[in-house]
Design a protein around this motif. Structure first.
Motif, PDB file in Angstrom:
ATOM      1  N   ALA A 123      46.579  48.385  53.802  1.00  0.00           N
ATOM      2  CA  ALA A 123      47.827  48.486  53.502  1.00  0.00           C
ATOM      3  C   ALA A 123      47.621  46.994  53.340  1.00  0.00           C
ATOM      4  N   ALA A 124      46.419  47.051  54.175  1.00  0.00           N
ATOM      5  CA  ALA A 124      46.638  44.888  54.996  1.00  0.00           C
ATOM      6  C   ALA A 124      46.220  43.876  53.890  1.00  0.00           C
ATOM      7  N   LEU A 125      45.256  44.964  52.763  1.00  0.00           N
ATOM      8  CA  LEU A 125      44.123  43.882  51.687  1.00  0.00           C
ATOM      9  C   LEU A 125      44.891  44.321  51.127  1.00  0.00           C
TER      10      LEU A 125
ATOM     11  N   ALA B 237      38.359  54.958  46.962  1.00  0.00           N
ATOM     12  CA  ALA B 237      37.030  55.437  48.049  1.00  0.00           C
ATOM     13  C   ALA B 237      35.722  54.330  48.141  1.00  0.00           C
ATOM     14  N   GLY B 238      36.167  53.045  46.975  1.00  0.00           N
ATOM     15  CA  GLY B 238      35.670  51.893  47.049  1.00  0.00           C
ATOM     16  C   GLY B 238      36.571  50.861  48.312  1.00  0.00           C
ATOM     17  N   ASP B 239      35.521  50.088  48.586  1.00  0.00           N
ATOM     18  CA  ASP B 239      35.486  48.801  49.575  1.00  0.00           C
ATOM     19  C   ASP B 239      37.431  47.660  49.021  1.00  0.00           C
ATOM     20  N   LEU B 240      37.953  47.071  49.075  1.00  0.00           N
ATOM     21  CA  LEU B 240      38.857  46.204  48.830  1.00  0.00           C
ATOM     22  C   LEU B 240      38.574  45.014  49.083  1.00  0.00           C
ATOM     23  N   ALA B 241      38.536  44.640  48.045  1.00  0.00           N
ATOM     24  CA  ALA B 241      38.658  42.408  48.010  1.00  0.00           C
ATOM     25  C   ALA B 241      39.817  41.400  49.283  1.00  0.00           C
ATOM     26  N   PRO B 242      39.397  40.525  49.878  1.00  0.00           N
ATOM     27  CA  PRO B 242      40.572  40.497  50.835  1.00  0.00           C
ATOM     28  C   PRO B 242      41.494  39.872  49.881  1.00  0.00           C
TER      29      PRO B 242
END
Length: 442
Positions: A43-45, A152-157
């Motif tokens: 959520a922070a991203l 499931a994938g990564d989130l870019a900042p």
């Protein structure tokens, strides 16, 4: 904030309109504390989850979005009296009776862990309910936010403007904009008037369909009171994909059957004009967080042949979409964009939202959103179904949310016990109606 979103925010203070996006994850393995920690990190991203509303001093301009810290208070873990699906549904009903203050936070995630007997899951499941203020996102955007949260994938900042404007700065910007706003109000107001005259002409010539007729009120159009009842009809997507019509049209055909049967069982005449107020996406790229219109669509209960009824509903939907796509709609939006915030807020305050008219746009609300592939995960479990519950209003005590994910479609039912005290009967009628429509559209 865009005027459309600010208007939605101000209306929410008269008629609460929070959205609840429910996702059922089967066979989750991680502890609820680990789930909470993972969700908090994601959520922070997500930029849409890192802002809240700040109103203009003395309401002299539109509100602004300001940065907000994502902390543990935004992820609420609920302890159920018993870990059953029915107990979880009861807690969701209570959530519909509580409302966010988007000045504090426009979203909260509710977690129900270890729930047994959920649809599409044999073991213990985790139910996640994302509560979102409508000023933050419409149904489509809220579903995108949930997809980012549970992917499931990564989130870019992603960066957002971390500055908090002071009162004098906000007022200074408003003062600088005012001369341009007044010019735009004159220019775009005239253009909007000309566009409305063109719409009238195009309607008279048959280029676009006339405005949808109002519908006589039925028992579903009574003030709902405070309590809410919720049920979910979770079905295979194939049950609503026959006959060459869309899932939305097939679901609306089933809704027309269930509503008609319910009225008949209770010795209430079924009006031939029975209809639904349907959310329709505006054409083009969104310029605001809420990018849709509402339109009245016929349900044609007097047509006994369900294939023909579905075709008429599809035709009615197409007419509403074509009318909504007329350039007068965009012109009206531009005219609203030019109106200073205090005038829009004043207009909302003057409107009597408690008035019950003799006729209504629809006898129920239908909101339909496809939420993509069933590749969302939480706590090691995969998503099994999703649901949504359009808000009730002073003239609407029954709504339907049609939400699909992967090969599953759920018709979410929100009702008032004042108009539908036997909601379990209606839920079964909806299941039976889906069966009937499925067989008819083969």
């Amino acid at each position: 904030m865009r005027p459309t979103d600010a208007q939605t925010f101000w209306i929410s203070e008269k008629i609460p309109n929070d959205q609840l996006l429910l996702y059922g994850f089967g066979d989750t393995r991680e502890s609820v504390d680990d789930i909470r920690r993972t969700v908090l990190e994601r959520a922070a991203l997500i930029p849409d989850l890192r802002i809240r509303i700040r109103e203009s001093p003395w309401h002299l301009d539109y509100p602004v979005w300001e940065p907000m810290t994502v902390d543990e208070s935004l992820i609420v873990v609920h302890e159920l009296a018993e870990p059953s699906w029915r107990s979880c549904i009861g807690s969701v009903e209570v959530l519909l009776e509580s409302h966010l203050n988007p000045r504090t936070t426009p979203w909260t995630l509710h977690l129900f862990d270890g729930v047994t007997g959920t649809p599409r899951s044999d073991g213990r499941a985790t139910i996640a309910v994302l509560q979102v203020s409508h000023s933050l996102a419409d149904g489509k955007r809220a579903s995108s936010i949930a997809r980012a949260l549970f992917s499931a994938g990564d989130l870019a900042p992603a960066e957002i403007d971390g500055r908090s404007s002071g009162a004098l700065e906000i007022l200074g910007r408003a003062a600088l904009r005012l001369p341009g706003q007044m010019f735009s109000l004159f220019r775009d107001g005239r253009a909007g008037h000309r566009a409305q005259l063109q719409l009238q002409s195009d309607t008279e010539s048959g280029i676009v369909a006339p405005q949808a007729p109002n519908r006589p009120r039925v028992v579903f159009n009574t003030p709902p009171g405070e309590r809410r009842l919720v049920r979910m009809v979770v079905r295979d997507g194939s049950d609503l994909r026959g006959g060459g019509v869309s899932v939305t049209v097939a679901a609306m055909t089933a809704i027309s059957v269930a509503m008609s049967n319910y009225l008949t069982v209770h010795d209430v005449p079924v009006p031939a004009e029975l209809g639904a107020e349907v959310t329709i996406a505006k054409p083009g790229s969104p310029t605001a967080r809420n990018h849709f219109r509402n339109a009245g669509v016929g349900l044609f209960p007097d047509i006994s042949d369900l294939r023909e009824r579905a075709a008429r509903i599809e035709e009615s939907m197409a007419e509403r979409r074509a009318r909504a796509a007329h350039h007068s709609g965009a012109a009206s939006d531009r005219a609203l964009d030019a109106v200073p915030g205090p005038l829009v807020r004043w207009g909302v305050q003057q409107y009597d939202f408690t008035a019950v008219p003799a006729e209504v746009t629809g006898n129920t609300v239908v909101s339909s959103v496809a939420r993509g592939d069933a590749d969302l995960v939480l706590g090691g479990g995969t998503v099994r179904f999703t649901a949504g519950f359009p808000s009730l209003s002073p003239v609407m005590s029954l709504t339907h949310g049609v939400h699909g994910i992967g090969d599953t479609v759920t018709i979410g039912i929100t009702a008032s016990p004042l108009s539908i005290p036997d909601v379990d009967v209606y839920e079964q009628m909806m299941h039976d109606a889906v069966d009937t429509v499925r067989d008819a559209l083969v």
